[in-house]
Write a protein that holds these residues in place. Structure first.
Motif, PDB file in Angstrom:
ATOM      1  N   THR A   4       0.846  -1.191   0.000  1.00  0.00           N
ATOM      2  CA  THR A   4       0.000   0.000   0.000  1.00  0.00           C
ATOM      3  C   THR A   4       0.882   1.242   0.000  1.00  0.00           C
ATOM      4  N   CYS A   5       0.881   1.939  -1.114  1.00  0.00           N
ATOM      5  CA  CYS A   5       1.587   3.215  -1.205  1.00  0.00           C
ATOM      6  C   CYS A   5       0.764   4.246  -0.433  1.00  0.00           C
ATOM      7  N   PRO A   6       1.389   5.022   0.453  1.00  0.00           N
ATOM      8  CA  PRO A   6       0.633   6.041   1.198  1.00  0.00           C
ATOM      9  C   PRO A   6      -0.030   7.087   0.300  1.00  0.00           C
ATOM     10  N   LEU A   7       0.455   7.244  -0.931  1.00  0.00           N
ATOM     11  CA  LEU A   7      -0.111   8.240  -1.841  1.00  0.00           C
ATOM     12  C   LEU A   7      -1.041   7.629  -2.893  1.00  0.00           C
ATOM     13  N   CYS A   8      -0.735   6.421  -3.362  1.00  0.00           N
ATOM     14  CA  CYS A   8      -1.479   5.827  -4.477  1.00  0.00           C
ATOM     15  C   CYS A   8      -2.422   4.703  -4.075  1.00  0.00           C
ATOM     16  N   GLY A   9      -2.288   4.185  -2.871  1.00  0.00           N
ATOM     17  CA  GLY A   9      -3.118   3.068  -2.454  1.00  0.00           C
ATOM     18  C   GLY A   9      -2.443   1.730  -2.716  1.00  0.00           C
ATOM     19  N   GLU A  10      -3.219   0.661  -2.610  1.00  0.00           N
ATOM     20  CA  GLU A  10      -2.672  -0.687  -2.745  1.00  0.00           C
ATOM     21  C   GLU A  10      -2.266  -0.973  -4.186  1.00  0.00           C
ATOM     22  N   ARG A  11      -1.061  -1.526  -4.343  1.00  0.00           N
ATOM     23  CA  ARG A  11      -0.506  -1.835  -5.662  1.00  0.00           C
ATOM     24  C   ARG A  11       0.240  -3.172  -5.607  1.00  0.00           C
ATOM     25  N   ARG A  14       5.254  -5.450  -8.040  1.00  0.00           N
ATOM     26  CA  ARG A  14       6.043  -5.247  -9.261  1.00  0.00           C
ATOM     27  C   ARG A  14       6.130  -3.780  -9.668  1.00  0.00           C
ATOM     28  N   GLU A  15       5.300  -2.918  -9.063  1.00  0.00           N
ATOM     29  CA  GLU A  15       5.392  -1.474  -9.327  1.00  0.00           C
ATOM     30  C   GLU A  15       6.537  -0.844  -8.533  1.00  0.00           C
ATOM     31  N   PHE A  16       7.098  -1.581  -7.598  1.00  0.00           N
ATOM     32  CA  PHE A  16       8.095  -1.047  -6.667  1.00  0.00           C
ATOM     33  C   PHE A  16       9.468  -1.657  -6.920  1.00  0.00           C
ATOM     34  N   CYS A  61       4.080   6.867  -8.172  1.00  0.00           N
ATOM     35  CA  CYS A  61       4.290   8.268  -7.807  1.00  0.00           C
ATOM     36  C   CYS A  61       5.749   8.647  -7.558  1.00  0.00           C
ATOM     37  N   ALA A  62       6.668   7.698  -7.701  1.00  0.00           N
ATOM     38  CA  ALA A  62       8.099   7.934  -7.511  1.00  0.00           C
ATOM     39  C   ALA A  62       8.467   8.284  -6.067  1.00  0.00           C
ATOM     40  N   SER A  63       7.675   7.796  -5.121  1.00  0.00           N
ATOM     41  CA  SER A  63       7.964   8.024  -3.702  1.00  0.00           C
ATOM     42  C   SER A  63       8.841   6.911  -3.146  1.00  0.00           C
ATOM     43  N   TRP A  64       9.641   7.248  -2.141  1.00  0.00           N
ATOM     44  CA  TRP A  64      10.386   6.262  -1.369  1.00  0.00           C
ATOM     45  C   TRP A  64       9.524   5.900  -0.172  1.00  0.00           C
ATOM     46  N   ILE A  65       9.346   4.593   0.063  1.00  0.00           N
ATOM     47  CA  ILE A  65       8.428   4.105   1.083  1.00  0.00           C
ATOM     48  C   ILE A  65       9.149   3.118   1.996  1.00  0.00           C
ATOM     49  N   VAL A  66       8.934   3.239   3.297  1.00  0.00           N
ATOM     50  CA  VAL A  66       9.431   2.259   4.260  1.00  0.00           C
ATOM     51  C   VAL A  66       8.311   1.251   4.488  1.00  0.00           C
ATOM     52  N   VAL A  67       8.603  -0.012   4.193  1.00  0.00           N
ATOM     53  CA  VAL A  67       7.628  -1.093   4.321  1.00  0.00           C
ATOM     54  C   VAL A  67       8.062  -1.991   5.474  1.00  0.00           C
ATOM     55  N   THR A  68       7.200  -2.118   6.478  1.00  0.00           N
ATOM     56  CA  THR A  68       7.436  -3.064   7.565  1.00  0.00           C
ATOM     57  C   THR A  68       6.706  -4.340   7.176  1.00  0.00           C
ATOM     58  N   ARG A  69       7.463  -5.442   7.070  1.00  0.00           N
ATOM     59  CA  ARG A  69       6.872  -6.690   6.602  1.00  0.00           C
ATOM     60  C   ARG A  69       7.523  -7.887   7.271  1.00  0.00           C
ATOM     61  N   ASN A  70       6.847  -9.016   7.168  1.00  0.00           N
ATOM     62  CA  ASN A  70       7.371 -10.262   7.701  1.00  0.00           C
ATOM     63  C   ASN A  70       7.932 -11.050   6.518  1.00  0.00           C
ATOM     64  N   THR A  71       9.241 -11.326   6.530  1.00  0.00           N
ATOM     65  CA  THR A  71       9.871 -12.008   5.401  1.00  0.00           C
ATOM     66  C   THR A  71       9.524 -13.488   5.346  1.00  0.00           C
ATOM     67  N   THR A  73       6.224 -14.777   6.238  1.00  0.00           N
ATOM     68  CA  THR A  73       4.836 -14.898   5.791  1.00  0.00           C
ATOM     69  C   THR A  73       4.495 -13.982   4.620  1.00  0.00           C
ATOM     70  N   HIS A  74       5.352 -13.031   4.308  1.00  0.00           N
ATOM     71  CA  HIS A  74       5.151 -12.005   3.277  1.00  0.00           C
ATOM     72  C   HIS A  74       4.034 -11.031   3.632  1.00  0.00           C
ATOM     73  N   GLU A  75       3.607 -11.021   4.890  1.00  0.00           N
ATOM     74  CA  GLU A  75       2.594 -10.066   5.337  1.00  0.00           C
ATOM     75  C   GLU A  75       3.198  -8.665   5.397  1.00  0.00           C
ATOM     76  N   VAL A  76       2.525  -7.702   4.779  1.00  0.00           N
ATOM     77  CA  VAL A  76       2.928  -6.304   4.894  1.00  0.00           C
ATOM     78  C   VAL A  76       2.197  -5.735   6.098  1.00  0.00           C
ATOM     79  N   ILE A  77       2.962  -5.319   7.096  1.00  0.00           N
ATOM     80  CA  ILE A  77       2.400  -4.844   8.362  1.00  0.00           C
ATOM     81  C   ILE A  77       2.031  -3.371   8.281  1.00  0.00           C
ATOM     82  N   SER A  78       2.924  -2.555   7.699  1.00  0.00           N
ATOM     83  CA  SER A  78       2.650  -1.127   7.560  1.00  0.00           C
ATOM     84  C   SER A  78       3.533  -0.528   6.477  1.00  0.00           C
ATOM     85  N   THR A  79       3.113   0.636   5.985  1.00  0.00           N
ATOM     86  CA  THR A  79       3.913   1.397   5.027  1.00  0.00           C
ATOM     87  C   THR A  79       3.858   2.865   5.422  1.00  0.00           C
ATOM     88  N   GLU A  80       4.927   3.584   5.144  1.00  0.00           N
ATOM     89  CA  GLU A  80       4.962   5.022   5.403  1.00  0.00           C
ATOM     90  C   GLU A  80       5.984   5.667   4.483  1.00  0.00           C
TER      91      GLU A  80
END
Length: 90
Positions: A4-11, A14-16, A61-71, A73-80
């Motif tokens: 989930t990009c904080p600006l564009c929503g869930e993607r 492969r967009e990242f 959107c060409a933003s840099w995003i910090v993704v907190t995830r579990n390597t 389970t591949h669960e994405v916990i948060s993005t900012e």
């Protein structure tokens, strides 16, 4: 995996573009010396479990995003936005 990009929503992930550990935002002092800079540039951990990674929204959107995830389970916990994380660490 979906991010989930904080600006564009869930993607689709492969967009990242994956850049590595979000601790890369904490660069050593320019005068730290060759040993410190060599370690910063070339040595990386490969942890299993929850990590904070730096991703670039290349196909969005060409933003840099910090993704907190579990390597495991591949669960994405948060993005900012990385800019918000950098501001908060000052």
């Amino acid at each position: 995996m979906r991010i989930t990009c904080p600006l564009c929503g869930e993607r689709d992930r492969r967009e990242f573009y994956y850049q590595g550990d979000a601790e890369m935002l904490n660069r050593p002092d320019p005068e730290a010396g060759d040993v410190v800079w060599d370690d910063y540039l070339h040595n990386r951990d490969n942890p299993a479990g929850v990590t904070r990674d730096l991703w670039y929204h290349e196909a969005g959107c060409a933003s840099w995003i910090v993704v907190t995830r579990n390597t495991i389970t591949h669960e994405v916990i948060s993005t900012e936005l990385a800019s918000k994380v950098k501001e908060a660490s000052k």
